[in-house]
Design a protein around this motif. Sequence first.
Motif, PDB file in Angstrom:
ATOM      1  N   MET A  46       0.848  -1.186   0.000  1.00 24.71           N
ATOM      2  CA  MET A  46       0.000   0.000   0.000  1.00 24.71           C
ATOM      3  C   MET A  46       0.890   1.244   0.000  1.00 24.71           C
ATOM      4  N   GLU A  48       0.108   4.333   0.971  1.00 22.30           N
ATOM      5  CA  GLU A  48      -0.078   4.985   2.264  1.00 22.30           C
ATOM      6  C   GLU A  48      -0.873   4.039   3.163  1.00 22.30           C
ATOM      7  N   VAL A  51      -3.942   5.202   5.245  1.00 21.73           N
ATOM      8  CA  VAL A  51      -4.987   5.978   4.578  1.00 21.73           C
ATOM      9  C   VAL A  51      -5.968   5.001   3.929  1.00 21.73           C
ATOM     10  N   SER A  54      -6.098   3.610   0.073  1.00 22.43           N
ATOM     11  CA  SER A  54      -4.815   3.956  -0.557  1.00 22.43           C
ATOM     12  C   SER A  54      -4.526   3.008  -1.707  1.00 22.43           C
TER      13      SER A  54
END
Length: 202
Positions: A46, A48, A51, A54
Amino acid sequence: MLVAPEQRGTYLEHIERARAAGNHHFEIVLTTKDGQRVEADAHAIMVEPHVPGSPLRLWLRDVTERNRMTRQVHQAQKLAAVGQLSAILAHEVRNPLNAMELYLTLLERRAGETAGDIRESMQRAIGSIRSEVTRLNELVNDFLLLARPGDLRRSPGSVHGIIDEVLELEALRAERQGVRIEREFSPEIPMAPVDQDKIKQA
């Protein structure tokens, strides 16, 4: 490249695992535009992790050739194991067949001492059994020929002793065919580093 049709469900499962854990490592099969299949080592991360939603970054590495070589090695190991087992079974079967040959020769002599219909009946039965024993011996030889050669287990061995053992196994067949075996060994032949079982098979 696209994910191979039969692996799309699996691919989606791996992507979900990557989203849940933040990263995930797996292998997948891809197809090129011209239909060629490519085995890929995949690593999804991922961008981020903290988040929601993401995007994922996916690294792919072609491992088709590596996997092909690994499969070949595994197949060779399986064939080697089958060959070794075939050789062991063949030798185990040959021992009672040699004993049957011995007793058939004794029965043949006994039948020769009888007269009339009994002798003919015994000779027919002995001939029938001998034919089946010969057939089984040929099957055993086929197994030994198909057995893949394993590692040689060399040890100091007497060439005279090896020849004597082989001649003992063939003595009954030679006698039945009217062949007389004479042995004359040179005392100057030294011990030799050989695999005695392989020499006897040959």
